[in-house]
Each structure stands twice: as structure tokens, then as C-alpha cells.
Scaffold this motif. Sequence first.
Motif, mmCIF file in Angstrom:
data_model
loop_
_atom_site.group_PDB
_atom_site.id
_atom_site.type_symbol
_atom_site.label_atom_id
_atom_site.label_comp_id
_atom_site.label_asym_id
_atom_site.label_seq_id
_atom_site.Cartn_x
_atom_site.Cartn_y
_atom_site.Cartn_z
ATOM 1 N N PHE A 1 24.250 10.001 -5.301
ATOM 2 C CA PHE A 1 23.099 9.559 -4.514
ATOM 3 C C PHE A 1 22.153 10.723 -4.202
ATOM 4 C CE2 PHE A 1 25.764 5.789 -3.196
ATOM 5 C CZ PHE A 1 24.943 4.858 -3.813
ATOM 6 N N PHE A 2 22.704 11.902 -3.979
ATOM 7 C CA PHE A 2 21.851 13.078 -3.735
ATOM 8 C C PHE A 2 21.031 13.406 -4.984
ATOM 9 C CE2 PHE A 2 24.326 14.349 0.113
ATOM 10 C CZ PHE A 2 23.236 14.597 0.941
ATOM 11 N N ILE A 3 21.676 13.346 -6.136
ATOM 12 C CA ILE A 3 20.960 13.598 -7.398
ATOM 13 C C ILE A 3 19.876 12.546 -7.609
ATOM 14 C CG2 ILE A 3 21.180 13.620 -9.914
ATOM 15 C CD1 ILE A 3 23.986 14.800 -9.542
ATOM 16 N N ALA A 4 20.224 11.283 -7.339
ATOM 17 C CA ALA A 4 19.261 10.188 -7.503
ATOM 18 C C ALA A 4 18.062 10.378 -6.583
ATOM 19 C CB ALA A 4 19.937 8.849 -7.224
ATOM 20 N N MET A 5 18.311 10.732 -5.322
ATOM 21 C CA MET A 5 17.211 10.934 -4.384
ATOM 22 C C MET A 5 16.335 12.097 -4.810
ATOM 23 S SD MET A 5 17.000 8.591 -2.252
ATOM 24 C CE MET A 5 15.639 9.417 -1.417
ATOM 25 N N GLY A 6 16.973 13.153 -5.337
ATOM 26 C CA GLY A 6 16.200 14.293 -5.829
ATOM 27 C C GLY A 6 15.292 13.898 -6.978
ATOM 28 N N LEU A 7 15.815 13.074 -7.886
ATOM 29 C CA LEU A 7 15.013 12.608 -9.018
ATOM 30 C C LEU A 7 13.880 11.697 -8.567
ATOM 31 C CD1 LEU A 7 17.843 11.866 -11.618
ATOM 32 C CD2 LEU A 7 16.136 13.688 -11.742
ATOM 33 N N ILE A 8 14.163 10.842 -7.590
ATOM 34 C CA ILE A 8 13.128 9.949 -7.069
ATOM 35 C C ILE A 8 12.005 10.739 -6.409
ATOM 36 C CG2 ILE A 8 12.635 8.187 -5.317
ATOM 37 C CD1 ILE A 8 15.451 7.058 -5.868
ATOM 38 N N ALA B 1 11.243 13.940 -6.943
ATOM 39 C CA ALA B 1 10.545 14.704 -7.982
ATOM 40 C C ALA B 1 9.619 13.808 -8.799
ATOM 41 C CB ALA B 1 11.565 15.385 -8.897
ATOM 42 N N GLY B 2 10.111 12.622 -9.157
ATOM 43 C CA GLY B 2 9.290 11.698 -9.936
ATOM 44 C C GLY B 2 8.052 11.267 -9.174
ATOM 45 N N THR B 3 8.211 11.046 -7.861
ATOM 46 C CA THR B 3 7.078 10.621 -7.039
ATOM 47 C C THR B 3 6.060 11.746 -6.875
ATOM 48 O OG1 THR B 3 8.518 9.098 -5.806
ATOM 49 C CG2 THR B 3 6.403 9.673 -4.810
ATOM 50 N N LEU B 4 6.531 12.953 -6.620
ATOM 51 C CA LEU B 4 5.632 14.084 -6.386
ATOM 52 C C LEU B 4 4.925 14.546 -7.651
ATOM 53 C CD1 LEU B 4 7.730 16.267 -3.902
ATOM 54 C CD2 LEU B 4 5.777 14.793 -3.372
ATOM 55 N N PHE B 5 5.643 14.529 -8.774
ATOM 56 C CA PHE B 5 5.077 15.074 -10.009
ATOM 57 C C PHE B 5 4.605 13.994 -10.982
ATOM 58 C CE2 PHE B 5 8.144 18.275 -8.463
ATOM 59 C CZ PHE B 5 7.233 19.290 -8.183
ATOM 60 N N GLY B 6 4.741 12.743 -10.581
ATOM 61 C CA GLY B 6 4.150 11.658 -11.335
ATOM 62 C C GLY B 6 4.803 11.301 -12.655
ATOM 63 N N PHE B 7 6.108 11.544 -12.808
ATOM 64 C CA PHE B 7 6.758 11.121 -14.048
ATOM 65 C C PHE B 7 7.652 9.917 -13.798
ATOM 66 C CE2 PHE B 7 9.573 14.446 -12.344
ATOM 67 C CZ PHE B 7 10.801 13.814 -12.366
ATOM 68 N N ASN B 8 7.761 9.073 -14.817
ATOM 69 C CA ASN B 8 8.530 7.839 -14.725
ATOM 70 C C ASN B 8 10.006 8.121 -14.987
ATOM 71 O OD1 ASN B 8 9.630 5.211 -15.109
ATOM 72 N ND2 ASN B 8 7.580 4.459 -15.578
ATOM 73 N N LEU B 9 10.850 7.645 -14.092
ATOM 74 C CA LEU B 9 12.290 7.897 -14.252
ATOM 75 C C LEU B 9 12.898 7.102 -15.401
ATOM 76 C CD1 LEU B 9 13.363 7.999 -10.500
ATOM 77 C CD2 LEU B 9 13.071 9.931 -12.064
ATOM 78 N N GLY B 10 12.254 6.009 -15.778
ATOM 79 C CA GLY B 10 12.673 5.286 -16.968
ATOM 80 C C GLY B 10 13.815 4.307 -16.761
ATOM 81 N N LEU B 11 14.090 3.589 -17.841
ATOM 82 C CA LEU B 11 15.097 2.533 -17.812
ATOM 83 C C LEU B 11 16.503 3.077 -17.571
ATOM 84 C CD1 LEU B 11 15.876 -0.463 -18.317
ATOM 85 C CD2 LEU B 11 16.010 0.088 -20.749
ATOM 86 N N TRP B 12 16.818 4.213 -18.172
ATOM 87 C CA TRP B 12 18.175 4.739 -18.077
ATOM 88 C C TRP B 12 18.533 5.199 -16.671
ATOM 89 C CZ3 TRP B 12 21.528 3.296 -21.374
ATOM 90 C CH2 TRP B 12 21.140 3.018 -22.692
ATOM 91 N N PHE B 13 17.519 5.581 -15.891
ATOM 92 C CA PHE B 13 17.786 5.917 -14.490
ATOM 93 C C PHE B 13 18.264 4.677 -13.747
ATOM 94 C CE2 PHE B 13 16.380 6.013 -10.056
ATOM 95 C CZ PHE B 13 17.022 7.163 -9.604
ATOM 96 N N THR C 1 3.187 8.208 0.342
ATOM 97 C CA THR C 1 3.430 7.041 1.185
ATOM 98 C C THR C 1 4.743 6.347 0.798
ATOM 99 O OG1 THR C 1 2.070 5.667 -0.298
ATOM 100 C CG2 THR C 1 0.990 6.615 1.641
ATOM 101 N N TRP C 2 5.081 6.360 -0.505
ATOM 102 C CA TRP C 2 6.362 5.795 -0.944
ATOM 103 C C TRP C 2 7.523 6.629 -0.425
ATOM 104 C CZ3 TRP C 2 8.865 1.729 -2.007
ATOM 105 C CH2 TRP C 2 10.048 1.737 -2.748
ATOM 106 N N SER D 1 0.817 -1.222 0.000
ATOM 107 C CA SER D 1 0.000 0.000 0.000
ATOM 108 C C SER D 1 0.849 1.270 0.000
ATOM 109 C CB SER D 1 -0.929 0.017 1.223
ATOM 110 O OG SER D 1 -0.182 0.175 2.428
ATOM 111 N N MET D 2 2.160 1.103 0.234
ATOM 112 C CA MET D 2 3.047 2.266 0.344
ATOM 113 C C MET D 2 3.960 2.378 -0.868
ATOM 114 S SD MET D 2 4.055 2.023 4.399
ATOM 115 C CE MET D 2 4.812 3.650 4.448
ATOM 116 N N THR D 3 3.395 2.212 -2.054
ATOM 117 C CA THR D 3 4.215 2.247 -3.269
ATOM 118 C C THR D 3 3.900 3.438 -4.169
ATOM 119 O OG1 THR D 3 2.625 0.805 -4.401
ATOM 120 C CG2 THR D 3 4.486 -0.258 -3.291
ATOM 121 N N GLN D 4 2.986 4.294 -3.745
ATOM 122 C CA GLN D 4 2.584 5.425 -4.579
ATOM 123 C C GLN D 4 2.604 6.720 -3.777
ATOM 124 O OE1 GLN D 4 2.020 5.142 -7.852
ATOM 125 N NE2 GLN D 4 2.242 2.907 -7.804
#
Length: 236
Positions: free
Chosen positions: A159-166, A168-180, A61-62, A55-58
Amino acid sequence: MEEIQQFLPVSTLAEEKRVAFYKKTYTHLAMAVLAFIIVEWLFFQLEPVMKLALSMTQGWTWLLMLGGFMLVTNYAERMAIKSHDRNKQYLALLLYVVAEAFIFIPLIFIAMVIAEQGGADLLSQAAILTLSLFTGLSAIALLTKKDFSFLRSILTIGFFIAMGLIVAGTLFGFNLGLWFSVGMVVLASGSILYQTSNMVHKYSEDQYVAASLGLFASLMLLFWYILSILSRLSGD
């Protein structure tokens, strides 16, 4: 004098003691992986735990789950690295294993669903790829005896950049994709080189449990993103 000797880096010890330290470290790493498998299996038998994790994947909550995971793992790593108390090191390793097992529930669940629907056995494939890459990278660090401590700043920024992208992706609903995920595999590979180097140049003879925790953290990060890549490719 004996106490001072106890806290010298492993790289300064006699070869016999270094080999003994390496054996203890990798034995504890194997024990941590086995404990992870057992705890993961137990979690999958507990319906309330499964429902909570799934239940904590979106959305927020994620992020809450990631935040809790980071707090627990940061506490465990600090406890292990700064302590020469064996009991505290074991407690830190156990906390980390349980935290990893919980956060892995959704990803392993997806992999199991894909397998049940006639897809590939992603867990076995990811495990083989992870162990192969981990073994190769560890061999490079140990055989070359190179100090990879210079990777620390690179990994920290990454890791800081990765966490920022994660976030942002969670809050704004965009998929980070395969290359991430590919980028995170590269980052995890660098972390393995760094942690293996730390095992030799940073830890003292009595800190093999703490050293195994650092290696376990990097190993599981690599496994997470290799499994993510395989799951994504199977879903396409």
C-alpha cells in the motif's frame, strides 16, 4: 471473569458463538454495502456535492481528496478496532461508508456515462466480479482456518508503494496504466484474506461491527479497481 471472556478472540469461542459472530459480521457488511448504495444515490441527487467531487479529480485537488479520505478512514478504523463501545463502532462504520461514497463519485459517474453512451453496464459487471472474488477468498480463509496475519507486512509495504506511485503519477502527470490496477486487485485480494483472518483471530465477540468495517474496506478497494479496469478496457 465474564469481562475477560468478552474480550477473547472469536477463534477461542464455542462453535455456536463463532457462527453467531460470523452471521452478525456479514449481516453488518451487507448493511454497509446497502448504506453505501443509498448514500451514493443521495450524493448523485445533490448537485453541489457532485460538482465538488468531480472538480477534485486532477492534480493537487485529487491528492487533497485522497488525503482527506485517508484521514477519515484511518480515524474510523482506529475508532472501531480499539473500541468495545458498540455506538463508537457504528459511528466509525457510518463515517467510512460516507467517505467511500464520496470518493467513488467520479468513478461511478464515468461508468454511468459509458453505459449511457451504449457501452456495457460496468457497475453490474464490476459488482458481480467483486462479490464472486470476495466470496471465494472469504471461503478460503474460513474453511482452511489459516491465520493470514503474516500478510500484514506485505500489505503495508504494497500500500505504501501504491500510494507513492499514485502521488507521483498525479504530480508528474503520467498514467499508472492497466497493470497498476491489476496489481491493486491482487493487493485487495490479499487484504480480504487478511481481514477475514482477523475476523476470526483478532476480534472479540462484541466487535462484529468493527470486523464488518475491515471487510467492507477491502471489498470496496477490490470493487474500485475492478471497476477501474472495466472502465479502462471499455474506453480503449
